[in-house]
Design an enzyme around this catalytic site. Structure first.
Site, PDB file in Angstrom:
ATOM      1  N   LYS A   7     -20.106 -32.526  20.321  1.00 40.38           N
ATOM      2  CA  LYS A   7     -19.588 -33.378  19.235  1.00 40.38           C
ATOM      3  C   LYS A   7     -18.064 -33.370  19.232  1.00 40.38           C
ATOM      4  O   LYS A   7     -17.424 -34.417  19.140  1.00 40.38           O
ATOM      5  CB  LYS A   7     -20.108 -32.852  17.883  1.00 40.38           C
ATOM      6  CG  LYS A   7     -19.351 -33.399  16.694  1.00 40.38           C
ATOM      7  CD  LYS A   7     -19.883 -32.873  15.376  1.00 40.38           C
ATOM      8  CE  LYS A   7     -19.320 -31.554  14.906  1.00 40.38           C
ATOM      9  NZ  LYS A   7     -17.970 -31.581  14.327  1.00 40.38           N
ATOM     10  N   ASN A   8     -17.488 -32.163  19.329  1.00 37.43           N
ATOM     11  CA  ASN A   8     -16.040 -32.053  19.159  1.00 37.43           C
ATOM     12  C   ASN A   8     -15.255 -32.514  20.384  1.00 37.43           C
ATOM     13  O   ASN A   8     -14.019 -32.523  20.371  1.00 37.43           O
ATOM     14  CB  ASN A   8     -15.668 -30.626  18.761  1.00 37.43           C
ATOM     15  CG  ASN A   8     -16.128 -30.316  17.342  1.00 37.43           C
ATOM     16  OD1 ASN A   8     -16.498 -31.227  16.605  1.00 37.43           O
ATOM     17  ND2 ASN A   8     -16.097 -29.049  16.964  1.00 37.43           N
ATOM     18  N   CYS A  36     -16.072 -31.686   6.480  1.00 32.10           N
ATOM     19  CA  CYS A  36     -16.634 -30.438   5.978  1.00 32.10           C
ATOM     20  C   CYS A  36     -15.649 -29.748   5.035  1.00 32.10           C
ATOM     21  O   CYS A  36     -14.443 -29.687   5.322  1.00 32.10           O
ATOM     22  CB  CYS A  36     -16.972 -29.504   7.139  1.00 32.10           C
ATOM     23  SG  CYS A  36     -18.486 -29.956   8.000  1.00 32.10           S
ATOM     24  N   ARG A  41      -7.389 -27.676   5.090  1.00 34.36           N
ATOM     25  CA  ARG A  41      -7.336 -28.550   6.267  1.00 34.36           C
ATOM     26  C   ARG A  41      -6.217 -29.607   6.194  1.00 34.36           C
ATOM     27  O   ARG A  41      -6.473 -30.807   6.183  1.00 34.36           O
ATOM     28  CB  ARG A  41      -8.695 -29.212   6.495  1.00 34.36           C
ATOM     29  CG  ARG A  41      -9.818 -28.217   6.583  1.00 34.36           C
ATOM     30  CD  ARG A  41     -11.111 -28.824   7.032  1.00 34.36           C
ATOM     31  NE  ARG A  41     -11.188 -28.985   8.460  1.00 34.36           N
ATOM     32  CZ  ARG A  41     -12.215 -29.536   9.099  1.00 34.36           C
ATOM     33  NH1 ARG A  41     -13.222 -30.003   8.436  1.00 34.36           N
ATOM     34  NH2 ARG A  41     -12.220 -29.640  10.393  1.00 34.36           N
ATOM     35  N   ASP A  56     -16.537 -21.906  14.418  1.00 35.54           N
ATOM     36  CA  ASP A  56     -17.730 -22.747  14.255  1.00 35.54           C
ATOM     37  C   ASP A  56     -19.025 -21.998  14.555  1.00 35.54           C
ATOM     38  O   ASP A  56     -20.114 -22.527  14.328  1.00 35.54           O
ATOM     39  CB  ASP A  56     -17.643 -23.991  15.166  1.00 35.54           C
ATOM     40  CG  ASP A  56     -16.519 -24.918  14.752  1.00 35.54           C
ATOM     41  OD1 ASP A  56     -16.028 -24.785  13.609  1.00 35.54           O
ATOM     42  OD2 ASP A  56     -16.114 -25.769  15.564  1.00 35.54           O
ATOM     43  N   ARG A  62     -24.817 -33.893  10.820  1.00 34.03           N
ATOM     44  CA  ARG A  62     -23.465 -34.266  11.269  1.00 34.03           C
ATOM     45  C   ARG A  62     -23.159 -33.676  12.630  1.00 34.03           C
ATOM     46  O   ARG A  62     -22.327 -34.200  13.364  1.00 34.03           O
ATOM     47  CB  ARG A  62     -22.425 -33.749  10.268  1.00 34.03           C
ATOM     48  CG  ARG A  62     -22.626 -34.317   8.890  1.00 34.03           C
ATOM     49  CD  ARG A  62     -21.602 -33.794   7.946  1.00 34.03           C
ATOM     50  NE  ARG A  62     -20.287 -34.163   8.454  1.00 34.03           N
ATOM     51  CZ  ARG A  62     -19.184 -34.033   7.779  1.00 34.03           C
ATOM     52  NH1 ARG A  62     -19.224 -33.538   6.565  1.00 34.03           N
ATOM     53  NH2 ARG A  62     -18.052 -34.376   8.302  1.00 34.03           N
TER      54      ARG A  62
HETATM   55  N1  EPU Z   1      -3.978 -26.911  10.476  1.00 39.53           N
HETATM   56  C1  EPU Z   1      -2.817 -27.071   9.789  1.00 39.53           C
HETATM   57  N2  EPU Z   1      -2.169 -28.265   9.864  1.00 39.53           N
HETATM   58  C2  EPU Z   1      -2.649 -29.287  10.623  1.00 39.53           C
HETATM   59  C3  EPU Z   1      -3.828 -29.112  11.344  1.00 39.53           C
HETATM   60  C4  EPU Z   1      -4.491 -27.903  11.242  1.00 39.53           C
HETATM   61  O1  EPU Z   1      -2.371 -26.167   9.085  1.00 39.53           O
HETATM   62  O2  EPU Z   1      -1.998 -30.351  10.662  1.00 39.53           O
HETATM   63  C5  EPU Z   1      -4.707 -25.631  10.380  1.00 39.53           C
HETATM   64  C6  EPU Z   1      -6.073 -25.810   9.724  1.00 39.53           C
HETATM   65  O3  EPU Z   1      -5.961 -25.784   8.301  1.00 39.53           O
HETATM   66  C7  EPU Z   1      -6.861 -24.680  10.268  1.00 39.53           C
HETATM   67  C8  EPU Z   1      -6.274 -24.501  11.669  1.00 39.53           C
HETATM   68  O4  EPU Z   1      -5.032 -25.195  11.668  1.00 39.53           O
HETATM   69  O5  EPU Z   1      -6.608 -23.516   9.549  1.00 39.53           O
HETATM   70  C9  EPU Z   1      -7.137 -25.042  12.772  1.00 39.53           C
HETATM   71  O6  EPU Z   1      -7.466 -26.381  12.532  1.00 39.53           O
HETATM   72  P1  EPU Z   1      -7.646 -27.408  13.731  1.00 39.53           P
HETATM   73  O7  EPU Z   1      -6.664 -28.508  13.531  1.00 39.53           O
HETATM   74  O8  EPU Z   1      -7.621 -26.664  15.005  1.00 39.53           O
HETATM   75  O9  EPU Z   1      -9.100 -27.957  13.450  1.00 39.53           O
HETATM   76  P2  EPU Z   1      -9.597 -29.441  13.603  1.00 39.53           P
HETATM   77  O10 EPU Z   1      -9.011 -30.083  14.769  1.00 39.53           O
HETATM   78  O11 EPU Z   1      -9.514 -30.119  12.292  1.00 39.53           O
HETATM   79  C10 EPU Z   1     -11.588 -28.806  15.165  1.00 39.53           C
HETATM   80  C11 EPU Z   1     -13.064 -28.938  15.109  1.00 39.53           C
HETATM   81  C12 EPU Z   1     -13.613 -28.024  14.031  1.00 39.53           C
HETATM   82  C13 EPU Z   1     -13.210 -26.591  14.358  1.00 39.53           C
HETATM   83  C14 EPU Z   1     -11.694 -26.489  14.547  1.00 39.53           C
HETATM   84  C15 EPU Z   1     -11.236 -25.117  15.003  1.00 39.53           C
HETATM   85  C16 EPU Z   1     -13.364 -31.215  15.822  1.00 39.53           C
HETATM   86  C17 EPU Z   1     -13.820 -32.578  15.519  1.00 39.53           C
HETATM   87  N3  EPU Z   1     -13.413 -30.315  14.825  1.00 39.53           N
HETATM   88  O12 EPU Z   1     -11.131 -29.164  13.873  1.00 39.53           O
HETATM   89  O13 EPU Z   1     -15.020 -28.158  14.073  1.00 39.53           O
HETATM   90  O14 EPU Z   1     -13.605 -25.745  13.339  1.00 39.53           O
HETATM   91  O15 EPU Z   1     -11.249 -27.468  15.506  1.00 39.53           O
HETATM   92  O16 EPU Z   1     -11.845 -24.783  16.187  1.00 39.53           O
HETATM   93  O17 EPU Z   1     -12.989 -30.928  16.941  1.00 39.53           O
HETATM   94  C18 EPU Z   1     -17.194 -28.063  13.261  1.00 39.53           C
HETATM   95  O18 EPU Z   1     -17.565 -28.592  14.327  1.00 39.53           O
HETATM   96  O19 EPU Z   1     -17.993 -27.544  12.458  1.00 39.53           O
HETATM   97  C19 EPU Z   1     -15.776 -28.034  12.941  1.00 39.53           C
HETATM   98  C20 EPU Z   1     -15.313 -27.853  11.715  1.00 39.53           C
END
Ligand code: EPU
Length: 439
Positions: free
Chosen positions: A22-23, A119, A124, A307, A400
């Site tokens: 998915k990711n 989620c 976030r 995750d 999801r």
């Molecule tokens: N963060 C910031 N500022 C930003 C972006 C992120 O402070 O602008 C912080 C977040 O608050 C968090 C950390 O950085 O504490 C990591 O967030 P990241 O941006 O890496 O997460 P994401 O890209 O929003 C993806 C996955 C998530 C997974 C995370 C971490 C996808 C679509 N989603 O999210 O997947 O938890 O990376 O590995 O790729 C899931 O599949 O259940 C899921 C939540």
């Protein structure tokens, strides 16, 4: 609200093939906006989040057609960007809608998007995405919950991320591929999904290198073409079935995986006494006896993934001894502790830390999944290992991120079935409720 009824106590046995990640699929679909010619993506999982992303692409004017294959969906995308405004109802349904920002800006010069939903696992923020785009020369404004960004053509820049955000790394890679000049992303995320995105972008004609390391360099090109790509296997889906095997004291082979992507999960399971054997594209998990308690800290890749944390938390509930789980990525990802307690777990949480004192067995109970698909799936896992019947309310969150979750578990011998919303009235006696697949 959908409900899953799980009757615990049956060891899972057999083989399961994982779907495409998915990711990875979500950023690859977003990256298709950048293509100058047709794109075909294979092994896209059939999930609610994917349906939202496909609707976003359609709403922007791209041609999207899907075909079903034994390995998931094959998605054909034809260029034809006509709009730069992402519909707010779609954005609110999924955090990853933000991933179209970079590609839209790069391809069409502008984007308008509402703050994303998704989620509920922590605050976030998206500051790293927006600051990175500003560095690339975009004018970004935030007003009334809507973000607008514009740039006639982005310019390459040096961007250092405060934290190695997966989404920000992906968004900025996509923004930079058509920028003028070179971009360097420092402290980039190193997840396998980033590598998959690099491979796909380069297949379209981009010049990206360094994915999988902390420094990614993108040399901007004038335009991208089209191409085909197959999404990598879902390491989190695989990890979930690995823990399902362990928690049910079963013996399951998970196929179609890249075992190296699972190294952190494999190492943790071995540490608790679970037998994990691996081959070229499979892992086998056997757990004939109660695992022992160990501590866990979630970290960006290649550390143990957040995750797959709730799944491990559920496993530790019946381990011998006391474990400490430290969730470092999201501040609200221990929410299922309260539900696990209803099943007899002894968990004390303080912010991002959970102390779990293992009990010999959990007991089935009605539990409520909240808006975290991993938490929802982990409650089902807890039910598999518990004595008696667990009813997981809010099971639609699982859809999801897991294609046919209960179908897979059933194939492995689990007694689990879904009560669709219209069947909820018959819930007072789950034992006599009609099995949805029973005719
Ligand atoms: N963060 C910031 N500022 C930003 C972006 C992120 O402070 O602008 C912080 C977040 O608050 C968090 C950390 O950085 O504490 C990591 O967030 P990241 O941006 O890496 O997460 P994401 O890209 O929003 C993806 C996955 C998530 C997974 C995370 C971490 C996808 C679509 N989603 O999210 O997947 O938890 O990376 O590995 O790729 C899931 O599949 O259940 C899921 C939540």
């Amino acid at each position: 609200m959908a409900r899953l009824v799980v009757k615990g106590g049956r060891p899972l046995e057999g083989k399961v093939a994982v779907r495409g990640a998915k990711n990875s699929a979500l950023p690859l679909l977003a990256a298709s906006i950048l293509a100058g010619e047709a794109v075909t993506l294979h092994r896209i999982p059939r999930l609610d989040d994917i349906a939202v992303m496909l609707d976003i692409l359609r709403s922007l004017g791209l041609g999207v057609a899907t075909e079903t294959s034994p390995y998931g969906l094959t998605v054909h995308i034809v260029p034809g960007l006509t709009d730069y405004r992402v519909p707010a109802p779609l954005t609110r349904r999924m955090r990853s809608s933000i991933l179209v920002m970079g590609a839209l800006l790069a391809k069409g010069g502008q984007v308008r998007i509402a703050y994303p939903g998704g989620c509920v696992i922590g605050s976030r923020p998206i500051d790293l995405h927006l600051n990175g785009l500003r560095k690339l020369g975009a004018q970004v404004t935030e007003e009334g919950g809507t973000i607008t960004a514009a740039a006639p053509r982005l310019r390459g820049a040096h961007i250092h991320l405060d934290v190695p955000s997966v989404g920000a790394t992906e968004n900025l890679m996509m923004a930079a591929v058509l920028a003028q000049g070179a971009t360097v992303i420092g402290n980039a995320a190193r997840e396998p999904e980033i590598v998959d995105l690099q491979i796909f972008l380069n297949r379209l004609g981009a010049r990206v290198r360094g994915a999988g390391t902390g420094t990614i360099r993108i040399d901007g090109v004038e335009r991208l073409g089209g191409g085909r790509h197959e999404v990598i296997p879902d390491r989190i889906e695989a990890a979930t079935y690995m823990v399902a095997a362990a928690i049910s004291r079963g013996d399951v082979e998970i196929t179609g995986v890249i075992p190296q992507h699972l190294d952190a999960v494999t190492a943790k399971l071995r540490e608790v006494g679970v037998t994990v054997t691996t081959g070229d594209h499979w892992v086998r998990v056997r757990c004939p006896r109660r695992p022992r308690a160990v501590d866990l800290t979630t970290l960006p890749y290649p550390g143990y993934p957040t995750d797959a944390q709730n799944q491990f938390l559920a496993l530790m509930c019946t381990a011998e001894g006391t474990s400490v789980i430290n969730e470092t990525i999201y501040e609200q990802r221990l929410k299922i502790a309260g539900e696990l307690r209803k099943m007899g777990a002894r968990i004390h949480t303080d912010g991002r830390v959970a102390v779990v004192r293992g009990v010999p067995s959990l007991t089935g109970a009605p539990v409520q999944a909240s808006d975290d698909l991993r938490g929802a799936a982990s409650l089902v896992l807890a039910g598999l290992g518990a004595q008696g019947t667990t009813v997981v309310e809010g099971a639609q969150f699982i859809d999801r991120g897991y294609q046919d979750f209960e179908g897979v578990l059933k194939k492995l011998g689990a007694e689990v079935y879904r009560l669709k919303p219209e069947k909820v009235d018959s819930l007072s006696n789950p034992g006599t409720a009609r099995h949805p697949g029973a005719g």
